[in-house]
Motif scaffolding. Sequence first.
Motif, short mmCIF file in Angstrom:
data_model
loop_
_atom_site.label_atom_id
_atom_site.label_comp_id
_atom_site.label_asym_id
_atom_site.label_seq_id
_atom_site.Cartn_x
_atom_site.Cartn_y
_atom_site.Cartn_z
N ILE A 169 4.20 18.97 6.89
CA ILE A 169 5.56 19.06 6.39
C ILE A 169 5.82 20.43 5.76
O ILE A 169 6.95 20.81 5.51
N PRO A 206 0.80 -1.21 0.00
CA PRO A 206 0.00 0.00 0.00
C PRO A 206 0.84 1.27 0.00
O PRO A 206 0.39 2.30 0.45
N THR A 207 2.07 1.19 -0.48
CA THR A 207 2.87 2.40 -0.41
C THR A 207 3.44 2.86 -1.75
O THR A 207 3.78 2.07 -2.60
N GLU A 210 1.11 13.51 -0.91
CA GLU A 210 0.74 12.59 0.15
C GLU A 210 -0.77 12.56 0.35
O GLU A 210 -1.38 11.52 0.50
N ARG A 211 -1.35 13.73 0.31
CA ARG A 211 -2.78 13.81 0.49
C ARG A 211 -3.49 13.00 -0.60
O ARG A 211 -4.41 12.24 -0.33
N ALA A 228 5.11 17.70 -1.74
CA ALA A 228 4.99 16.46 -0.98
C ALA A 228 3.66 16.39 -0.23
O ALA A 228 3.00 15.35 -0.20
N LEU A 229 3.29 17.51 0.34
CA LEU A 229 2.04 17.57 1.08
C LEU A 229 0.87 17.18 0.17
O LEU A 229 0.04 16.33 0.50
N PHE A 234 0.15 4.84 1.42
CA PHE A 234 1.07 5.60 2.24
C PHE A 234 2.20 6.13 1.37
O PHE A 234 2.46 5.62 0.29
N MET A 235 2.85 7.17 1.87
CA MET A 235 3.89 7.78 1.08
C MET A 235 5.23 7.64 1.79
O MET A 235 5.40 8.06 2.93
N LEU A 236 6.16 7.05 1.09
CA LEU A 236 7.50 6.88 1.61
C LEU A 236 8.33 8.06 1.13
O LEU A 236 8.33 8.36 -0.06
N LEU A 237 9.02 8.71 2.04
CA LEU A 237 9.79 9.87 1.63
C LEU A 237 11.26 9.54 1.46
O LEU A 237 11.86 8.92 2.33
N CYS A 238 11.83 9.96 0.36
CA CYS A 238 13.23 9.68 0.11
C CYS A 238 13.98 10.94 -0.23
O CYS A 238 13.69 11.60 -1.23
N ILE A 271 14.20 17.49 1.15
CA ILE A 271 12.92 17.97 1.67
C ILE A 271 13.09 19.34 2.32
O ILE A 271 12.13 20.04 2.60
N MET A 277 11.97 5.74 5.91
CA MET A 277 11.14 6.62 6.71
C MET A 277 9.82 6.91 6.00
O MET A 277 9.81 7.37 4.87
N LEU A 278 8.77 6.60 6.69
CA LEU A 278 7.44 6.85 6.17
C LEU A 278 7.00 8.21 6.67
O LEU A 278 7.08 8.47 7.86
N GLU A 307 15.50 11.20 8.82
CA GLU A 307 15.58 10.24 7.74
C GLU A 307 17.02 9.78 7.55
O GLU A 307 17.29 8.60 7.37
N ARG A 350 -3.03 9.30 0.07
CA ARG A 350 -3.87 8.89 1.18
C ARG A 350 -5.32 8.75 0.76
O ARG A 350 -6.05 7.89 1.24
N PRO A 387 8.30 20.40 0.09
CA PRO A 387 7.25 20.10 1.05
C PRO A 387 5.87 20.43 0.52
O PRO A 387 4.91 19.70 0.77
#
Lengths: 344, 344
Positions: free
Chosen positions: B69, A60-61, A82-83, A78-79, A91-95, A69, B92-93, B82, A86, A75
């Motif tokens: 974020i 689910p990711t 992610e929204r 990303a926001l 889910f969102m994995l941040l790299c 970031i 990191m999620l 992270e 969701r 951000p």
Amino acid sequence: MTTLSEVANHAGVTPATVSNVLRNRGRVSNETRQRVLDAIDALGYRPNLNARALAEGRGPTLALMVSSIANPFYPEFALAAERAARAHGSFMLLCNTNDDTATAHAYLNQLAGSLSQGVLVMNGNLDFDVLRQSRCPVVLCMWEKPHESPGIPCIAVDFYLAGQLAAQHLLALGHQAIGIVVGNGKGGIHTSRLRGFTDAMAAAGVEFAPELIETVPDTVQGGYDGGQTLLQRHPQLTAIFATNDLPAIGVMHAATDLGLRIPADLSVMGITDIQMAQESRPALSTVAVPTQEAAELAVSLLRTLVGQEPRAAHGPHQMLVTSEPVLVPRASTAAPRAASTRSD
Amino acid sequence: MTTLSEVANHAGVTPATVSNVLRNRGRVSNETRQRVLDAIDALGYRPNLNARALAEGRGPTLALMVSSIANPFYPEFALAAERAARAHGSFMLLCNTNDDTATAHAYLNQLAGSLSQGVLVMNGNLDFDVLRQSRCPVVLCMWEKPHESPGIPCIAVDFYLAGQLAAQHLLALGHQAIGIVVGNGKGGIHTSRLRGFTDAMAAAGVEFAPELIETVPDTVQGGYDGGQTLLQRHPQLTAIFATNDLPAIGVMHAATDLGLRIPADLSVMGITDIQMAQESRPALSTVAVPTQEAAELAVSLLRTLVGQEPRAAHGPHQMLVTSEPVLVPRASTAAPRAASTRSD
DNA sequence: TTGCCTTGATTAAGCGCTTAATCAACATCC
DNA sequence: GGATGTTGATTAAGCGCTTAATCAAGGCAA
């Protein structure tokens, strides 16, 4: 940690039945369903997402790869991303790659295909070949529209137009002596913004000297340095355009430190319209880019690529273009002192 | 997607052996090891992390929950966290709660115990009971030290001291008429900073009027509004202290818009020392908080709690305190105009 | 009554990996 | 030369869940 089978025992059914009520599949009588539901919250059961991922063959990711970031633009993206994720249960994995290609590839290698079903990439400085060979779908975000497609599914923004809009705004105010600060994003990320700007200048018949272009890192500090250099070398400048908001803000600082008033002595503008742009003093004139829309499109496209969303939603395109950037004039630009404002 | 068994076939061994070479466990002859290694990259094999997580009973991911974020402080923390996680092989999620308790709880329920082994929480506005009942370890980050422990493992920063340092700096410069803008973080997040500040003032025998305190949202805009109110109502103020950098920057904007020069007419200071603080003009005087250290401690503590790091590293403490905040005087503070600077 | 369809549940295999237990083969020791 | 260790590999069970296939039991038509 309670398991599915424990719930099944508690409810007096088999695991399969529990799974069925959990996922609303198969046939389950209302009476049984209720018993299962009761058991579930009596035991406080939560499914083990790893087991589910393994069984389903997909987790689910999703993942979002950015260079850092800490760069205020990400951000915001990303926001929104992610929204959007969701909203579809992902889910969102941040790299963070920290602009390091090796790190980026490491992420791609480890995440792709197991932990994350698909990845959103915002790094210009990645080898496209690597992205193409990724073992899971990749969507390149914020591609610059007029460039030809990189052969990777991508979300593009018409940055050429953004550059043009910026130039037209400055020209309309009556500026002629304009300096440019361009971000040195790898892969020539800012070239189309620059071309849009200079093309618009040329179209208006305004002379343009290449020594008025400073290439700098895409940061406040970079803009500060570039602005300072430009202003010291060419005191006649009445405006400076930066290909991004962050360096534009740096330019404002540099001007202020040199004793110039903005916009009285110098007009400054950027591109993107990050939060900071409207919060800076003076507020930064800029060309707003549809960040949120881009993020949503990106997630949506990625979802169709991983097969979770019907393809029909976007057709077969590999390159989705957002709606157009729009000029946001604010306090940092005005007519040059000794010039009359040309109405457009 | 190649699997472990395919690699095993290719190398002429059993899956167990492949697993052994992958994890450097068990006994494998060098010759066999090499054959397996060759098979692995001949086939481009990558382990399926979900399967591994299921088998091992724990996955390779941690989670970080922030309210948004987009608040510039979080990315700096997130970046450090992270990095720390990655240094130990964890992903990191990222979870944005948008300051919504329900969202936060949803995350906690879904992530905890399956997708993520443990979670870092930066949200003041969460029900501590919920955190305590989480099905996986939780570490509360950036707790305010002088408060009693919330009964949850946490990383604390001595914000009381930070407030004191800010006050002492202003007092040492000779300020007496000082306004305060305090962030309305839920759970009274900023109260210890405020207490530290007022206590230090009291200790110096400086009178302090409660109407000089404005409580506002913890944002630039909040600071702007609070600053404006304060300055209009109390023109005699020579300095304003904000409990956070973001509102402090807002205060500077408000002052500027009212025609005041900083620091000539008004000194402004904040707490935290976010990136923006040194990039604003004038650069913001502030009390730097060890963000990076806090992030590292948090990850480390979380890792011991999930049993990946020997407990000995930190002893049995449930509350780890970072090193002390330190004053970072910059351009936004100076002696008030008609006062002499008291040396300290 | 026989045959067939529907409903509601169960069985059992399998996802890709880990790991304790087992085993074969060989070297060592008295 | 049997008892004992070591080494290097295999076997097989199991992690918690999904799902196609199967089955039992009624209901209903002819």
